[in-house]
Write an enzyme that holds these catalytic residues in place. Structure first.
Site, PDB file in Angstrom:
ATOM      1  N   SER A  65       1.190  -0.444   0.009  1.00  0.00           N
ATOM      2  CA  SER A  65       0.146   0.277   0.226  1.00  0.00           C
ATOM      3  C   SER A  65       0.803   1.357  -0.071  1.00  0.00           C
ATOM      4  O   SER A  65       1.730   1.331   1.258  1.00  0.00           O
ATOM      5  CB  SER A  65      -1.091   0.462   1.217  1.00  0.00           C
ATOM      6  OG  SER A  65      -1.263   0.793   0.766  1.00  0.00           O
ATOM      7  N   HIS A  91      -1.329  -1.484  -3.959  1.00  0.00           N
ATOM      8  CA  HIS A  91      -2.620  -0.887  -3.488  1.00  0.00           C
ATOM      9  C   HIS A  91      -2.882   0.568  -3.186  1.00  0.00           C
ATOM     10  O   HIS A  91      -2.023   1.355  -3.029  1.00  0.00           O
ATOM     11  CB  HIS A  91      -3.194  -2.044  -2.132  1.00  0.00           C
ATOM     12  CG  HIS A  91      -3.653  -1.662  -1.407  1.00  0.00           C
ATOM     13  ND1 HIS A  91      -4.828  -2.146  -2.086  1.00  0.00           N
ATOM     14  CD2 HIS A  91      -4.476  -0.920  -0.464  1.00  0.00           C
ATOM     15  CE1 HIS A  91      -5.649  -2.291  -1.113  1.00  0.00           C
ATOM     16  NE2 HIS A  91      -5.719  -1.160  -0.481  1.00  0.00           N
ATOM     17  N   ASP A 108      -5.083   3.742  -1.782  1.00  0.00           N
ATOM     18  CA  ASP A 108      -5.988   3.397  -0.899  1.00  0.00           C
ATOM     19  C   ASP A 108      -6.288   5.069  -0.962  1.00  0.00           C
ATOM     20  O   ASP A 108      -5.427   5.722  -0.432  1.00  0.00           O
ATOM     21  CB  ASP A 108      -5.535   3.454   0.466  1.00  0.00           C
ATOM     22  CG  ASP A 108      -5.131   2.038   1.432  1.00  0.00           C
ATOM     23  OD1 ASP A 108      -5.826   1.013   1.121  1.00  0.00           O
ATOM     24  OD2 ASP A 108      -4.179   1.734   1.671  1.00  0.00           O
ATOM     25  N   MET A 149      -9.040   7.705   0.872  1.00  0.00           N
ATOM     26  CA  MET A 149     -10.191   7.584   2.208  1.00  0.00           C
ATOM     27  C   MET A 149     -10.826   9.509   1.634  1.00  0.00           C
ATOM     28  O   MET A 149      -9.503  10.018   1.909  1.00  0.00           O
ATOM     29  CB  MET A 149      -9.117   8.025   3.545  1.00  0.00           C
ATOM     30  CG  MET A 149      -8.419   6.737   3.389  1.00  0.00           C
ATOM     31  SD  MET A 149      -7.006   6.548   4.959  1.00  0.00           S
ATOM     32  CE  MET A 149      -6.112   4.892   5.054  1.00  0.00           C
ATOM     33  N   HIS A 195      -8.326   0.555  -3.794  1.00  0.00           N
ATOM     34  CA  HIS A 195      -9.375   0.311  -2.455  1.00  0.00           C
ATOM     35  C   HIS A 195     -10.085   1.865  -2.470  1.00  0.00           C
ATOM     36  O   HIS A 195      -9.667   2.872  -2.048  1.00  0.00           O
ATOM     37  CB  HIS A 195      -8.454  -0.380  -1.563  1.00  0.00           C
ATOM     38  CG  HIS A 195      -9.392  -0.275  -0.056  1.00  0.00           C
ATOM     39  ND1 HIS A 195      -8.752  -0.607   0.565  1.00  0.00           N
ATOM     40  CD2 HIS A 195     -10.535  -0.148   0.105  1.00  0.00           C
ATOM     41  CE1 HIS A 195      -9.909  -1.018   2.031  1.00  0.00           C
ATOM     42  NE2 HIS A 195     -10.923  -0.152   1.349  1.00  0.00           N
ATOM     43  N   MET A 240     -12.047   3.614   0.347  1.00  0.00           N
ATOM     44  CA  MET A 240     -12.976   4.193   1.369  1.00  0.00           C
ATOM     45  C   MET A 240     -13.912   5.403   1.675  1.00  0.00           C
ATOM     46  O   MET A 240     -13.136   6.008   2.685  1.00  0.00           O
ATOM     47  CB  MET A 240     -12.062   3.906   2.721  1.00  0.00           C
ATOM     48  CG  MET A 240     -11.409   1.930   2.740  1.00  0.00           C
ATOM     49  SD  MET A 240      -9.968   2.732   3.525  1.00  0.00           S
ATOM     50  CE  MET A 240      -8.933   2.863   2.592  1.00  0.00           C
ATOM     51  N   MET A 257     -11.522  -6.896   5.659  1.00  0.00           N
ATOM     52  CA  MET A 257     -10.606  -5.896   6.733  1.00  0.00           C
ATOM     53  C   MET A 257      -9.771  -6.369   7.953  1.00  0.00           C
ATOM     54  O   MET A 257     -10.789  -6.769   8.494  1.00  0.00           O
ATOM     55  CB  MET A 257     -11.089  -4.715   6.770  1.00  0.00           C
ATOM     56  CG  MET A 257     -11.668  -3.333   5.425  1.00  0.00           C
ATOM     57  SD  MET A 257     -10.163  -3.174   5.053  1.00  0.00           S
ATOM     58  CE  MET A 257      -9.183  -2.113   5.723  1.00  0.00           C
ATOM     59  N   PHE A 269      -6.245   4.107   8.761  1.00  0.00           N
ATOM     60  CA  PHE A 269      -5.053   4.176   8.967  1.00  0.00           C
ATOM     61  C   PHE A 269      -4.274   3.428   8.858  1.00  0.00           C
ATOM     62  O   PHE A 269      -4.681   2.764   9.389  1.00  0.00           O
ATOM     63  CB  PHE A 269      -4.812   5.326  10.428  1.00  0.00           C
ATOM     64  CG  PHE A 269      -5.991   5.753  10.802  1.00  0.00           C
ATOM     65  CD1 PHE A 269      -5.363   7.774  10.472  1.00  0.00           C
ATOM     66  CD2 PHE A 269      -6.726   5.824  11.298  1.00  0.00           C
ATOM     67  CE1 PHE A 269      -6.318   8.076  10.689  1.00  0.00           C
ATOM     68  CE2 PHE A 269      -8.304   7.179  12.169  1.00  0.00           C
ATOM     69  CZ  PHE A 269      -7.440   7.712  11.454  1.00  0.00           C
ATOM     70  N   GLY A 270      -2.990   3.866   8.594  1.00  0.00           N
ATOM     71  CA  GLY A 270      -1.717   1.943   8.739  1.00  0.00           C
ATOM     72  C   GLY A 270      -1.268   2.432   9.980  1.00  0.00           C
ATOM     73  O   GLY A 270      -1.784   3.209  10.643  1.00  0.00           O
ATOM     74  N   GLY A 271      -0.593   1.295   9.868  1.00  0.00           N
ATOM     75  CA  GLY A 271       0.444   0.923  11.207  1.00  0.00           C
ATOM     76  C   GLY A 271      -0.922   0.607  12.518  1.00  0.00           C
ATOM     77  O   GLY A 271      -0.709   0.197  13.337  1.00  0.00           O
ATOM     78  N   ASP A 328      -6.199  -7.040   4.252  1.00  0.00           N
ATOM     79  CA  ASP A 328      -5.635  -5.257   4.422  1.00  0.00           C
ATOM     80  C   ASP A 328      -5.478  -5.090   5.284  1.00  0.00           C
ATOM     81  O   ASP A 328      -7.111  -4.465   6.478  1.00  0.00           O
ATOM     82  CB  ASP A 328      -6.410  -4.723   3.636  1.00  0.00           C
ATOM     83  CG  ASP A 328      -5.987  -3.128   3.110  1.00  0.00           C
ATOM     84  OD1 ASP A 328      -4.902  -2.854   4.151  1.00  0.00           O
ATOM     85  OD2 ASP A 328      -7.249  -2.608   2.368  1.00  0.00           O
ATOM     86  N   GLY A 329      -4.727  -4.620   6.018  1.00  0.00           N
ATOM     87  CA  GLY A 329      -3.857  -4.028   7.403  1.00  0.00           C
ATOM     88  C   GLY A 329      -3.563  -4.826   9.068  1.00  0.00           C
ATOM     89  O   GLY A 329      -4.555  -6.116   8.874  1.00  0.00           O
ATOM     90  N   GLY A 330      -2.211  -4.631   9.356  1.00  0.00           N
ATOM     91  CA  GLY A 330      -1.829  -5.061   9.724  1.00  0.00           C
ATOM     92  C   GLY A 330      -1.075  -5.904   9.309  1.00  0.00           C
ATOM     93  O   GLY A 330      -1.312  -6.794  10.338  1.00  0.00           O
ATOM     94  N   GLY A 343       1.692  -2.155   4.029  1.00  0.00           N
ATOM     95  CA  GLY A 343       1.456  -0.721   4.213  1.00  0.00           C
ATOM     96  C   GLY A 343       3.321  -0.576   5.095  1.00  0.00           C
ATOM     97  O   GLY A 343       4.018  -0.872   4.476  1.00  0.00           O
ATOM     98  N   SER A 344       2.276  -0.187   5.921  1.00  0.00           N
ATOM     99  CA  SER A 344       4.053  -0.472   7.618  1.00  0.00           C
ATOM    100  C   SER A 344       4.964  -1.245   7.568  1.00  0.00           C
ATOM    101  O   SER A 344       5.921  -0.991   7.400  1.00  0.00           O
ATOM    102  CB  SER A 344       3.275   0.138   8.587  1.00  0.00           C
ATOM    103  OG  SER A 344       2.634  -0.977   9.149  1.00  0.00           O
TER     104      SER A 344
HETATM  105  C1  DX5 Z   1      -5.824   1.095   6.209  1.00  0.00           C
HETATM  106  C2  DX5 Z   1      -5.946   0.964   4.191  1.00  0.00           C
HETATM  107  C3  DX5 Z   1      -4.835  -0.372   4.189  1.00  0.00           C
HETATM  108  C4  DX5 Z   1      -3.075   0.653   4.616  1.00  0.00           C
HETATM  109  C5  DX5 Z   1      -2.471  -1.282   5.325  1.00  0.00           C
HETATM  110  O1  DX5 Z   1      -7.102   1.375   6.540  1.00  0.00           O
HETATM  111  O2  DX5 Z   1      -7.033   0.307   3.728  1.00  0.00           O
HETATM  112  O3  DX5 Z   1      -4.473  -0.414   2.863  1.00  0.00           O
HETATM  113  O4  DX5 Z   1      -2.600   1.035   3.889  1.00  0.00           O
HETATM  114  O5  DX5 Z   1      -1.339  -0.166   6.024  1.00  0.00           O
HETATM  115  P1  DX5 Z   1      -1.017  -1.309   7.225  1.00  0.00           P
HETATM  116  O6  DX5 Z   1       0.132  -2.002   6.333  1.00  0.00           O
HETATM  117  O7  DX5 Z   1       0.155  -0.486   8.034  1.00  0.00           O
HETATM  118  O8  DX5 Z   1      -1.941  -1.748   8.107  1.00  0.00           O
HETATM  119 ZN    ZN Z   2      -6.200  -0.432   1.475  1.00  0.00          ZN
END
Ligand code: DX5
Ligand code: ZN
Length: 223
Positions: free
Chosen positions: A15, A40, A42, A44, A73, A75, A144, A150-152, A182-184, A204-205
């Site tokens: 991401s 990816h 994102d 938002m 994606h 959101m 999800m 948010f990332g991370g 997607d996420g963490g 992402g992170s």
């Molecule tokens: C969260 C996003 C993710 C995000 C993932 O709302 O949809 O795609 O970038 O980031 P990490 O891998 O840091 O959780």
């Molecule tokens: Zn995403």
């Protein structure tokens, strides 16, 4: 479908939310050279989620430099208003949030008519069973594993159960949908997610904070 087949497809979709936006071209070129399969993106809107990321200009920059498919994606509320623009901006796949789509069947048809792979994301509180009557139309189910925005954030453990639920539904209905998470996502859960039947991991992170992002992408892919 055999266990072998369902775990056959293992893709990584880093991401760019966690990329260095001052060096976006450099980071995308790194992804081009890496084992990443998709990129990816994102989006938002500050309404569906309590954060604003970026919009068309950044998606267009990603398209300009990327040699890999853009996995977009959305959101955002009322995604129908922007499907065509994101398809024109270069999306290969468009994923909308189930919770933002009162007429999801129509939304999915419009995505397919735009030539994009059609994905539906479900938030942590939404059961997989809500996809029962749309699953045969989908190219991708995005589970999800954090609350979007948010990332991370910390990976939600109930995700494994939802991957199994999604895998069962896909097999029961003979759907071709891929399961994306997607996420963490990091090295603590990537292997377990693939074993549970996930096909695409967004990261992402864990990728961009790594000392070698491209090595981390490879490690996740072969986890
Ligand atoms: C969260 C996003 C993710 C995000 C993932 O709302 O949809 O795609 O970038 O980031 P990490 O891998 O840091 O959780
Ligand atoms: Zn995403």
């Amino acid at each position: 479908m055999t266990n072998d087949k369902m775990t056959n497809t293992r893709l990584i979709s880093p991401s760019i939310l966690s990329a260095d936006f001052g060096n976006l071209q450099r980071d995308i070129e790194m992804l081009n050279q890496s084992e990443a399969d998709w990129i990816h993106v994102d989006i938002m809107d500050g309404q569906f989620v309590p954060n604003i990321s970026f919009g068309f200009p950044v998606a267009e920059v990603a398209k300009k430099h990327a040699t890999k498919p853009l996995d977009v994606h959305l959101m955002i509320v009322e995604p129908d208003r922007y499907l065509k623009r994101f398809a024109d901006a270069g999306a290969s796949g468009l994923t909308v949030q189930l919770e933002a789509c009162p007429n999801l069947h129509r939304t999915v048809q419009v995505i397919k008519e735009s030539g994009c792979r059609a994905g539906v994301a479900i938030n942590p509180h939404s059961p997989v069973s809500l996809l029962e009557d749309i699953i045969t139309e989908l190219d991708l189910v995005l589970v999800m594993s954090v609350n979007p925005g948010f990332g991370g954030q910390k990976f939600i453990e109930n995700t494994y159960k939802k991957v199994a639920d999604a895998r069962n539904l896909i097999e029961k209905r003979n759907s071709k949908a891929l399961i994306e998470i997607d996420g963490g996502v990091d090295m603590n859960n990537a292997g377990k997610l693939f074993s549970a039947g996930a096909n695409v991991l967004v990261a992402g992170s864990s990728v961009f904070a790594a000392s070698s992002p491209s090595q981390m992408i490879s490690s996740l892919k072969h986890a």
